[in-house]
Motif scaffolding. Structure first.
Motif, mmCIF file in Angstrom:
data_model
loop_
_atom_site.group_PDB
_atom_site.id
_atom_site.type_symbol
_atom_site.label_atom_id
_atom_site.label_comp_id
_atom_site.label_asym_id
_atom_site.label_seq_id
_atom_site.Cartn_x
_atom_site.Cartn_y
_atom_site.Cartn_z
ATOM 1 N N ASP A 3 0.857 -1.185 0.000
ATOM 2 C CA ASP A 3 0.000 0.000 0.000
ATOM 3 C C ASP A 3 0.896 1.240 0.000
ATOM 4 N N THR A 4 0.633 2.164 -0.895
ATOM 5 C CA THR A 4 1.328 3.448 -0.890
ATOM 6 C C THR A 4 0.540 4.412 -0.018
ATOM 7 N N VAL A 5 1.190 4.956 0.997
ATOM 8 C CA VAL A 5 0.510 5.824 1.973
ATOM 9 C C VAL A 5 1.209 7.181 1.990
ATOM 10 N N THR A 6 0.452 8.220 1.726
ATOM 11 C CA THR A 6 0.971 9.583 1.683
ATOM 12 C C THR A 6 0.437 10.388 2.861
ATOM 13 N N HIS A 7 1.322 11.143 3.491
ATOM 14 C CA HIS A 7 0.939 12.046 4.580
ATOM 15 C C HIS A 7 1.611 13.395 4.348
ATOM 16 N N ARG A 8 1.396 14.304 5.286
ATOM 17 C CA ARG A 8 2.068 15.587 5.284
ATOM 18 C C ARG A 8 3.022 15.652 6.473
ATOM 19 N N SER A 9 4.197 16.192 6.236
ATOM 20 C CA SER A 9 5.188 16.408 7.285
ATOM 21 C C SER A 9 5.166 17.873 7.679
ATOM 22 N N ARG A 10 4.981 18.144 8.967
ATOM 23 C CA ARG A 10 4.842 19.533 9.422
ATOM 24 C C ARG A 10 5.852 19.841 10.528
ATOM 25 N N ALA A 11 6.416 21.032 10.440
ATOM 26 C CA ALA A 11 7.326 21.531 11.472
ATOM 27 C C ALA A 11 6.981 22.981 11.750
ATOM 28 N N ALA A 12 7.317 23.440 12.938
ATOM 29 C CA ALA A 12 6.977 24.809 13.326
ATOM 30 C C ALA A 12 7.745 25.834 12.512
ATOM 31 N N SER A 13 8.925 25.444 12.001
ATOM 32 C CA SER A 13 9.747 26.376 11.242
ATOM 33 C C SER A 13 10.732 25.601 10.380
ATOM 34 N N ALA A 14 11.329 26.303 9.421
ATOM 35 C CA ALA A 14 12.363 25.691 8.591
ATOM 36 C C ALA A 14 13.571 25.302 9.442
ATOM 37 N N GLN A 15 13.896 26.110 10.442
ATOM 38 C CA GLN A 15 15.031 25.808 11.313
ATOM 39 C C GLN A 15 14.794 24.511 12.081
ATOM 40 N N GLU A 16 13.580 24.323 12.581
ATOM 41 C CA GLU A 16 13.263 23.093 13.312
ATOM 42 C C GLU A 16 13.377 21.880 12.400
ATOM 43 N N ALA A 17 12.887 21.989 11.171
ATOM 44 C CA ALA A 17 12.981 20.879 10.228
ATOM 45 C C ALA A 17 14.434 20.560 9.906
ATOM 46 N N ALA A 18 15.250 21.593 9.728
ATOM 47 C CA ALA A 18 16.663 21.378 9.413
ATOM 48 C C ALA A 18 17.396 20.723 10.575
ATOM 49 N N GLU B 272 27.593 12.057 9.013
ATOM 50 C CA GLU B 272 28.205 12.363 7.717
ATOM 51 C C GLU B 272 28.647 13.820 7.645
ATOM 52 N N ILE B 273 27.806 14.727 8.104
ATOM 53 C CA ILE B 273 28.142 16.155 8.051
ATOM 54 C C ILE B 273 29.371 16.435 8.907
ATOM 55 N N GLU B 274 29.382 15.880 10.116
ATOM 56 C CA GLU B 274 30.486 16.151 11.042
ATOM 57 C C GLU B 274 31.815 15.578 10.557
ATOM 58 N N SER B 275 31.762 14.578 9.683
ATOM 59 C CA SER B 275 32.996 13.963 9.183
ATOM 60 C C SER B 275 33.602 14.751 8.020
ATOM 61 N N ARG B 276 32.921 15.795 7.537
ATOM 62 C CA ARG B 276 33.384 16.544 6.379
ATOM 63 C C ARG B 276 33.918 17.914 6.769
ATOM 64 N N SER B 277 34.845 18.403 5.961
ATOM 65 C CA SER B 277 35.375 19.750 6.156
ATOM 66 C C SER B 277 34.663 20.703 5.198
ATOM 67 N N GLY B 278 34.754 21.983 5.488
ATOM 68 C CA GLY B 278 34.150 22.980 4.611
ATOM 69 C C GLY B 278 32.967 23.687 5.223
ATOM 70 N N SER C 209 30.662 23.556 9.220
ATOM 71 C CA SER C 209 30.372 22.896 10.487
ATOM 72 C C SER C 209 28.947 22.365 10.485
ATOM 73 N N LEU C 210 28.617 21.583 11.507
ATOM 74 C CA LEU C 210 27.258 21.062 11.634
ATOM 75 C C LEU C 210 26.255 22.209 11.729
ATOM 76 N N ASP C 211 26.577 23.231 12.523
ATOM 77 C CA ASP C 211 25.659 24.362 12.659
ATOM 78 C C ASP C 211 25.522 25.128 11.346
ATOM 79 N N GLU C 212 26.636 25.299 10.621
ATOM 80 C CA GLU C 212 26.584 26.001 9.339
ATOM 81 C C GLU C 212 25.762 25.218 8.320
ATOM 82 N N ALA C 213 25.946 23.901 8.293
ATOM 83 C CA ALA C 213 25.172 23.062 7.370
ATOM 84 C C ALA C 213 23.693 23.095 7.722
ATOM 85 N N THR C 214 23.384 23.075 9.020
ATOM 86 C CA THR C 214 21.989 23.137 9.458
ATOM 87 C C THR C 214 21.356 24.459 9.042
#
Length: 274
Positions: free
Chosen positions: A205-220, A232-238, A240-245
């Motif tokens: 069965d294919t089941v579709t829903h909606r994903s909701r978050a209070a803000s883009a920052q919360e979703a990120a 994966e993010i923390e293992s890369r240079s270029g 930081s985790l906060d910058e990528a978020t």
């Protein structure tokens, strides 16, 4: 998948369990947990095994949906996830037990239903895990599980992956596409179930829903810091985790608006009888 990638993709530790439970469960997993629990209740089981239980979203939903006394055993490979799950009160007795879905520590034919929500994608040997589920099912019992559909059908995960590809062009973090959204083809799933010994045709069965978050920052934060994508993010240079978020939050806001986020999510729900 090589050994190092497998280890990274299945490492739910540190801050991940808390963020996963607080942000991702309501965003992604709660509506599908209710769906799975309704399907379980319709089968009126007396003993249920849950594999890859995570922080207990399905466990709690089943406890609410099952009216008769039911023995629920909830397992996960990661003890940290089970520790988080056990912190949340459930109004029915649940046995929490660390266990590998490929080597279940239970007797043959000891469960009416084996349930797995969004865990099969992480199994290094899908057929072996399905064979273990079949082994612990009684005759006529049901394996019930779901998997995310292709990433293009899941708008937030797609937006996050696209932005991280732009941020790390030489070595893009592909956890979301590779693992959570990497096992959706019905032909491949049917083939693995057959190899595991299931003779019955699985129902999809294919089941579709909606994903909701209070803000883009919360979703990120949910995706970048509350899943193994963080590893994966923390293992890369270029960046930081906060910058990528922050970059992912900006990309989500550009696509979905600056207010509350509302995006499509889609999964395949599979049931097969022993």
């Amino acid at each position: 998948m090589d050994t190092n990638t497998l280890r990274t993709d299945t490492r739910f530790a540190g801050q991940i369990p808390e963020l996963y439970d607080r942000l991702l469960v309501p965003m992604l997993f709660a509506p599908y947990a209710a769906d799975i629990a309704k399907r379980v209740a319709a089968l009126a089981p007396s003993r249920v095994l849950e594999t890859a239980a995570g922080t207990g979203a399905v466990t709690r939903a089943m406890a609410r949906a099952l009216s008769a006394p039911v023995d629920i055993v909830a397992t996960d490979l990661n003890q940290a996830m089970l520790d988080r799950a056990a912190m949340t009160g459930i109004d029915k007795p649940v046995t929490w037990q660390q266990a590998n879905a490929l080597q279940l520590p239970f007797d043959d034919g000891s469960f009416d239903i084996v349930v797995c929500q969004f865990g099969a994608m992480f199994f290094p040997d899908k057929a072996a895990a399905f064979a273990e589920a079949r082994r612990v099912l009684r005759d006529g019992g049901t394996l019930l599980f779901n998997v995310w559909d292709r990433i293009e059908e899941n708008e937030l995960a797609d937006a996050i992956t696209d932005e991280l590809g732009r941020l790390f062009p030489d070595d893009p973090p592909l956890f979301m596409k590779r693992t959570p959204h990497g096992y959706f083809a019905q032909e491949a799933i049917s083939r693995d179930l057959s190899a595991a010994g299931f003779d019955a045709m699985p129902r999809f069965d294919t089941v579709t829903h909606r994903s909701r978050a209070a803000s883009a920052q919360e979703a990120a934060i949910a995706y970048c810091q509350g899943t193994p994508l963080r590893n994966e993010i923390e293992s890369r240079s270029g960046a930081s985790l906060d910058e990528a978020t922050s970059a992912c939050a900006a990309a989500i806001a550009a696509r979905f608006g600056s207010g509350p986020v509302d995006g499509k999510i889609q999964a395949q729900v599979i049931a097969v009888q022993r």
